[in-house]
Scaffold this motif. Sequence first.
Motif, PDB file in Angstrom:
ATOM      1  N   TYR A 104       0.822  -1.209   0.000  1.00 57.80           N
ATOM      2  CA  TYR A 104       0.000   0.000   0.000  1.00 57.80           C
ATOM      3  C   TYR A 104       0.864   1.272   0.000  1.00 57.80           C
ATOM      4  O   TYR A 104       0.355   2.376  -0.038  1.00 57.80           O
ATOM      5  CB  TYR A 104      -0.945  -0.010   1.208  1.00 57.80           C
ATOM      6  CG  TYR A 104      -2.239   0.721   0.931  1.00 57.80           C
ATOM      7  CD1 TYR A 104      -3.078   0.311  -0.107  1.00 57.80           C
ATOM      8  CD2 TYR A 104      -2.618   1.823   1.685  1.00 57.80           C
ATOM      9  CE1 TYR A 104      -4.248   0.983  -0.378  1.00 57.80           C
ATOM     10  CE2 TYR A 104      -3.799   2.504   1.415  1.00 57.80           C
ATOM     11  CZ  TYR A 104      -4.608   2.074   0.386  1.00 57.80           C
ATOM     12  OH  TYR A 104      -5.775   2.738   0.111  1.00 57.80           O
ATOM     13  N   GLY A 204      -3.733   0.409   4.392  1.00 59.63           N
ATOM     14  CA  GLY A 204      -3.366  -0.909   3.860  1.00 59.63           C
ATOM     15  C   GLY A 204      -3.456  -2.041   4.853  1.00 59.63           C
ATOM     16  O   GLY A 204      -2.672  -2.983   4.790  1.00 59.63           O
ATOM     17  N   LEU A 207      -6.654  -5.419   2.414  1.00 61.61           N
ATOM     18  CA  LEU A 207      -6.180  -5.387   1.028  1.00 61.61           C
ATOM     19  C   LEU A 207      -6.822  -6.500   0.215  1.00 61.61           C
ATOM     20  O   LEU A 207      -7.031  -7.609   0.725  1.00 61.61           O
ATOM     21  CB  LEU A 207      -4.652  -5.554   1.001  1.00 61.61           C
ATOM     22  CG  LEU A 207      -3.856  -4.374   1.562  1.00 61.61           C
ATOM     23  CD1 LEU A 207      -2.431  -4.789   1.858  1.00 61.61           C
ATOM     24  CD2 LEU A 207      -3.874  -3.204   0.594  1.00 61.61           C
ATOM     25  N   GLY A 212      -1.876  -6.500  -5.519  1.00 54.21           N
ATOM     26  CA  GLY A 212      -0.756  -5.728  -4.996  1.00 54.21           C
ATOM     27  C   GLY A 212       0.274  -5.374  -6.052  1.00 54.21           C
ATOM     28  O   GLY A 212       0.491  -6.130  -7.006  1.00 54.21           O
TER      29      GLY A 212
END
Lengths: 246, 182
Positions: A104, A204, A207, A212
């Motif tokens: 994140y 984050g 998620l 990602g």
Amino acid sequence: MSTSPTFTLDGREIPFEAGQTVLQAALTADVYIPHLCYHPEFKPHGSCKVCTIKADGRHVSACTWPARHGMVVENATEELDDLRRTLVQMLFAEGNHFCPSCEYSGHCLLQAVGYDLQVETAGFRHFFPVRPVDASHPEVWLDLNRCILCELCVRASDEVDGKHVFGLSGRGAGKHLIVNALSGRLADTDMAATDKAAEVCPVGVILKKKAGFRVPIGERPFDREPVSAQAARYAPRPPARHREED
Amino acid sequence: MATPAPRLKVATTSLAGCFGCHMSFLDIDERLFELLEHIEFDRSPLTDIKTCGACDIGIVEGGVCNAENVHVLREFRSQCRILVAIGACAITGGLPAQRNHLDLADCLREVYQTDPGTPGGRIPNDPELPLPLDKVHPIHEVVRVDYFIPGCPPSADTIWKFFTDVLAGRTPTYPHGLIHYD
């Protein structure tokens, strides 16, 4: 001549509508006040205190303080930014915020607010708390190391999704995010990747899997512009429009 | 004719780090020539000098993970007028600190004894090896630190900004694009 009510923010006249808070009016006028737990689609929470301003000489949270005609507000002062820096430093010290490996990173509001306030170190002794990762759910995973207890996921799951998947438990330094299942595992809730709760986390913790690192370094939201320059994106507006633009 | 200002003495070291910050430092490329008009190196992996003399600036990469790190860090603090933490590991503990939620003895047993790749292995105990600390610490938890250069690693431009600010007598600041935690 305009008859709409106004207050002054660092000497600038800010118009507002009845019922708006100082933060909402400021963002509508494209003036940035640093904030973390505020989200335009949810009722202000007032817990992170990063948006602390001085309104007529009193320290208050800009996200919850109602705008009032003639009010004199201080925002971008060294005194207030010092307080905000300390709050952000404490959040970094009490969690495990390992930015170099976090997917994140570059999207994270805590990190972006840190950059904007020129936070170069957490300063305090790091807690290095032991916090679990919950990867039990097929679509969504939780990394509680990063949680700043803003309750946005709690609010989203309660108010939008109607699923009550998340909650806070404990008190003081022991306060932590929990999952509403007997097992405590996300897999044993009716959480879905399409839930509002899956998209509101500013740091984050929540998620979506298989998503990602899709945005390359250099093109992530806070690589392009500092959070202060993106303030208008957070301005209050209908949720549908907000999502469309993002 | 004005005599040139004496060059500042700079020492650098890597404690529990990966030398990535030093590589990023070298990545200032041809600006190194300009920098060398203003500084000279004392103890550093670049000079291979082993002990730190009296210096103006000490730059420390990496966190503190063993007894030797503590020793070197204290030497830097006592010898350097300005001590600088460079990179995520020196500032937060970084990657080595990811072991902090594990028991150290368990880590050593796992790596040297119970791992299938090390049958009959034993935990190294040569007296020359520095003793690992129970936890890995950012350097500001051990000594006072004057400046921080965040990043993993900080970019060459960020490191250049640090030097140009300090050499000009300014407090270093890192505008958007130069301040990064990753």
